[in-house]
Design a protein around this motif. Sequence first.
Motif, PDB file in Angstrom:
ATOM      1  N   PHE A 177       0.809  -1.218   0.000  1.00  0.00           N
ATOM      2  CA  PHE A 177       0.000   0.000   0.000  1.00  0.00           C
ATOM      3  C   PHE A 177       0.845   1.272   0.000  1.00  0.00           C
ATOM      4  O   PHE A 177       0.348   2.340  -0.307  1.00  0.00           O
ATOM      5  CB  PHE A 177      -1.017   0.014   1.148  1.00  0.00           C
ATOM      6  CG  PHE A 177      -0.417   0.021   2.523  1.00  0.00           C
ATOM      7  CD1 PHE A 177       0.016   1.200   3.119  1.00  0.00           C
ATOM      8  CD2 PHE A 177      -0.313  -1.153   3.246  1.00  0.00           C
ATOM      9  CE1 PHE A 177       0.556   1.204   4.381  1.00  0.00           C
ATOM     10  CE2 PHE A 177       0.225  -1.161   4.518  1.00  0.00           C
ATOM     11  CZ  PHE A 177       0.670   0.016   5.091  1.00  0.00           C
ATOM     12  N   LYS A 185       1.987   1.534  -4.142  1.00  0.00           N
ATOM     13  CA  LYS A 185       1.019   1.668  -5.228  1.00  0.00           C
ATOM     14  C   LYS A 185      -0.014   2.738  -4.905  1.00  0.00           C
ATOM     15  O   LYS A 185      -0.288   3.021  -3.749  1.00  0.00           O
ATOM     16  CB  LYS A 185       0.295   0.342  -5.448  1.00  0.00           C
ATOM     17  CG  LYS A 185       1.211  -0.787  -5.863  1.00  0.00           C
ATOM     18  CD  LYS A 185       0.460  -2.088  -5.986  1.00  0.00           C
ATOM     19  CE  LYS A 185       1.430  -3.209  -6.355  1.00  0.00           C
ATOM     20  NZ  LYS A 185       0.778  -4.501  -6.316  1.00  0.00           N
ATOM     21  N   GLY A 218      -3.886   4.093  -4.782  1.00  0.00           N
ATOM     22  CA  GLY A 218      -5.180   3.472  -4.518  1.00  0.00           C
ATOM     23  C   GLY A 218      -6.055   3.468  -5.756  1.00  0.00           C
ATOM     24  O   GLY A 218      -5.672   3.965  -6.823  1.00  0.00           O
ATOM     25  N   SER A 219      -7.275   2.947  -5.608  1.00  0.00           N
ATOM     26  CA  SER A 219      -8.194   2.824  -6.752  1.00  0.00           C
ATOM     27  C   SER A 219      -8.564   4.187  -7.341  1.00  0.00           C
ATOM     28  O   SER A 219      -8.897   4.288  -8.524  1.00  0.00           O
ATOM     29  CB  SER A 219      -9.452   2.065  -6.335  1.00  0.00           C
ATOM     30  OG  SER A 219     -10.051   2.707  -5.227  1.00  0.00           O
ATOM     31  N   ASN A 220      -8.509   5.251  -6.556  1.00  0.00           N
ATOM     32  CA  ASN A 220      -8.813   6.609  -7.047  1.00  0.00           C
ATOM     33  C   ASN A 220      -7.544   7.464  -7.149  1.00  0.00           C
ATOM     34  O   ASN A 220      -7.594   8.669  -6.960  1.00  0.00           O
ATOM     35  CB  ASN A 220      -9.829   7.287  -6.130  1.00  0.00           C
ATOM     36  CG  ASN A 220     -11.148   6.550  -6.101  1.00  0.00           C
ATOM     37  OD1 ASN A 220     -11.568   6.007  -7.114  1.00  0.00           O
ATOM     38  ND2 ASN A 220     -11.788   6.514  -4.946  1.00  0.00           N
ATOM     39  N   ASN A 221      -6.410   6.842  -7.397  1.00  0.00           N
ATOM     40  CA  ASN A 221      -5.102   7.498  -7.501  1.00  0.00           C
ATOM     41  C   ASN A 221      -4.666   8.210  -6.217  1.00  0.00           C
ATOM     42  O   ASN A 221      -3.884   9.148  -6.260  1.00  0.00           O
ATOM     43  CB  ASN A 221      -5.068   8.491  -8.672  1.00  0.00           C
ATOM     44  CG  ASN A 221      -4.897   7.774  -9.990  1.00  0.00           C
ATOM     45  OD1 ASN A 221      -4.440   6.629 -10.025  1.00  0.00           O
ATOM     46  ND2 ASN A 221      -5.263   8.431 -11.069  1.00  0.00           N
ATOM     47  N   GLU A 222      -5.195   7.773  -5.065  1.00  0.00           N
ATOM     48  CA  GLU A 222      -4.792   8.391  -3.804  1.00  0.00           C
ATOM     49  C   GLU A 222      -3.571   7.652  -3.237  1.00  0.00           C
ATOM     50  O   GLU A 222      -3.341   6.481  -3.530  1.00  0.00           O
ATOM     51  CB  GLU A 222      -5.946   8.379  -2.783  1.00  0.00           C
ATOM     52  CG  GLU A 222      -6.261   7.034  -2.171  1.00  0.00           C
ATOM     53  CD  GLU A 222      -7.201   6.168  -3.009  1.00  0.00           C
ATOM     54  OE1 GLU A 222      -7.523   5.067  -2.545  1.00  0.00           O
ATOM     55  OE2 GLU A 222      -7.595   6.557  -4.119  1.00  0.00           O
TER      56      GLU A 222
END
Length: 168
Positions: A18, A21, A23-27
């Motif tokens: 984590f 990379k 997150g799913s919303n580019n966070e």
Amino acid sequence: MECSRQMVVVDTLKKPDFLLKLGSNNEVFDPRATLPVKTTLKVTVYMGEGWHLDFRPTHFDPYSPPDFYTRVGIAGVPADTVMKKTKPIEDNWVPVWNEEFEFPLTVPELALLRIEVHEYDMSEKDDFGGQTCLPVSELRSGIRAVPLHSQKGEKYKSVKLLMRFQFV
């Protein structure tokens, strides 16, 4: 004249995925975010031994045996960071605490278990008795003899704590 070299072994820990990379919303990971507790680490501090072998009899107190207490805590994300301590055991080179602490952890992958022993001193600053820092991700459940180190990071020959680690 021959020089002797001391080999130092450094363990490395891989960064958790984590942190590497998006997150799913580019966070990116936010250590201050409110997260659910993933696991709880239970730490029992049973006893300590070895100070009488590694220190002179008057090192902590010129008139009586030491009054040791242990500080145990977590260094990690702000939600996990905390320090707790045992009660001091008076006049004993082999203190027995038998105290249990619980640490709810939201990001155990980044948590370090901090362990310090001090000698209680009513009139001056408490004396340092040993320390270590263990990555929570490397801890295994069970009873362990945990070696302690000086303030400079040098491992004491004899000083250890008997502790139990449990994940619940």
